[in-house]
Write a protein that holds these residues in place. Structure first.
Motif, PDB file in Angstrom:
ATOM      1  N   GLY A 125      98.875  38.394 151.940  1.00 39.18           N
ATOM      2  CA  GLY A 125      97.947  38.775 150.877  1.00 39.18           C
ATOM      3  C   GLY A 125      96.727  37.875 150.843  1.00 39.18           C
ATOM      4  O   GLY A 125      95.597  38.339 150.677  1.00 39.18           O
ATOM      5  N   LEU A 126      96.934  36.558 150.992  1.00 40.66           N
ATOM      6  CA  LEU A 126      95.804  35.631 151.030  1.00 40.66           C
ATOM      7  C   LEU A 126      94.932  35.872 152.259  1.00 40.66           C
ATOM      8  O   LEU A 126      93.706  35.769 152.190  1.00 40.66           O
ATOM      9  N   ALA A 127      95.569  36.205 153.394  1.00 45.75           N
ATOM     10  CA  ALA A 127      94.790  36.500 154.599  1.00 45.75           C
ATOM     11  C   ALA A 127      93.935  37.749 154.391  1.00 45.75           C
ATOM     12  O   ALA A 127      92.760  37.784 154.799  1.00 45.75           O
ATOM     13  N   GLN A 128      94.478  38.762 153.753  1.00 46.64           N
ATOM     14  CA  GLN A 128      93.703  39.975 153.487  1.00 46.64           C
ATOM     15  C   GLN A 128      92.556  39.701 152.515  1.00 46.64           C
ATOM     16  O   GLN A 128      91.445  40.214 152.685  1.00 46.64           O
ATOM     17  N   LEU A 129      92.821  38.896 151.493  1.00 48.86           N
ATOM     18  CA  LEU A 129      91.771  38.532 150.548  1.00 48.86           C
ATOM     19  C   LEU A 129      90.669  37.738 151.243  1.00 48.86           C
ATOM     20  O   LEU A 129      89.471  37.986 151.024  1.00 48.86           O
ATOM     21  N   GLY A 130      91.052  36.801 152.098  1.00 49.77           N
ATOM     22  CA  GLY A 130      90.065  36.036 152.855  1.00 49.77           C
ATOM     23  C   GLY A 130      89.257  36.924 153.786  1.00 49.77           C
ATOM     24  O   GLY A 130      88.034  36.752 153.926  1.00 49.77           O
ATOM     25  N   ALA A 131      89.913  37.903 154.427  1.00 52.18           N
ATOM     26  CA  ALA A 131      89.201  38.829 155.319  1.00 52.18           C
ATOM     27  C   ALA A 131      88.189  39.653 154.527  1.00 52.18           C
ATOM     28  O   ALA A 131      87.059  39.882 154.994  1.00 52.18           O
ATOM     29  N   PHE A 132      88.548  40.078 153.344  1.00 48.15           N
ATOM     30  CA  PHE A 132      87.621  40.840 152.508  1.00 48.15           C
ATOM     31  C   PHE A 132      86.392  39.999 152.166  1.00 48.15           C
ATOM     32  O   PHE A 132      85.253  40.464 152.264  1.00 48.15           O
ATOM     33  N   ILE A 133      86.611  38.750 151.776  1.00 44.72           N
ATOM     34  CA  ILE A 133      85.490  37.882 151.397  1.00 44.72           C
ATOM     35  C   ILE A 133      84.577  37.638 152.599  1.00 44.72           C
ATOM     36  O   ILE A 133      83.349  37.681 152.482  1.00 44.72           O
ATOM     37  N   VAL A 134      85.159  37.412 153.781  1.00 47.94           N
ATOM     38  CA  VAL A 134      84.357  37.177 154.981  1.00 47.94           C
ATOM     39  C   VAL A 134      83.520  38.407 155.318  1.00 47.94           C
ATOM     40  O   VAL A 134      82.327  38.312 155.620  1.00 47.94           O
ATOM     41  N   VAL A 135      84.141  39.601 155.266  1.00 48.98           N
ATOM     42  CA  VAL A 135      83.403  40.835 155.580  1.00 48.98           C
ATOM     43  C   VAL A 135      82.295  41.064 154.556  1.00 48.98           C
ATOM     44  O   VAL A 135      81.162  41.412 154.914  1.00 48.98           O
TER      45      VAL A 135
END
Length: 174
Positions: free
Chosen positions: A118-128
């Motif tokens: 979940g944290l990895a997905q949240l981080g990916a969203f912020i980066v994109v």
């Protein structure tokens, strides 16, 4: 004449108030003491049938109530033969002390994703998102942010000689 009547009526008024004075402690019920008194309550609800347990005998301090296992009803088998199919509970089954938290109508626990993923997905969203913002900033042309100049400063259009005029040719740069 009126003042003499008031003086004559004053002792009568104080005597009448003394007779109708309320008790110092207000009565909260109209039922007789034989129905709601302490003796009647002790007769109806004796303390002898309530178990007196020590801290070692009752560590949860809940009167000796034996709690069933702490399992959220969401995780029980939905296709089992329950007496109450919605709450996934059988008739006569003891209810846990925290039933409001463990019941089927409490908040749903999301278990299909781990906290790390979940944290990895949240981080990916912020980066994109930040990447799109940066790309738009680099590609989108900036607007000229230099103020326009008007012929004659629009003195007449803005109200005459006493009005604040617009920028005109020859004014100093901002």
């Amino acid at each position: 004449m009126l003042s003499s009547r008031i003086v004559r009526a004053a002792p009568l008024r104080t005597a009448a108030l003394a007779v109708r004075r309320l008790p110092l402690i207000q009565t909260r019920t109209f039922l007789p003491e034989s129905m709601v008194g302490r003796a009647k309550l002790d007769e109806k609800y004796p303390d002898s049938d309530y178990p007196k347990l020590t801290a070692a005998e009752d560590p949860e301090m809940n009167g000796g109530y034996i709690n069933p296992p702490r399992v959220k009803r969401q995780f029980r088998d939905p296709h089992a033969d329950w007496w109450d199919k919605q709450e996934r509970r059988n008739l006569g089954e003891p209810v846990h002390e925290d039933n409001d938290i463990l019941g089927i109508f409490s908040t749903y626990e999301y278990t299909w994703i781990s906290p790390g993923k979940g944290l990895a997905q949240l981080g990916a969203f912020i980066v994109v998102f930040l990447g799109v913002v940066f790309t738009v900033k680099q590609v989108y042309p900036d607007r000229v942010s230099y103020p326009r100049e008007f012929e004659g400063g629009l003195v007449r259009e803005l109200g005459g000689e006493g009005a604040i005029r617009a920028r005109m040719e020859g004014d100093e740069d901002p």
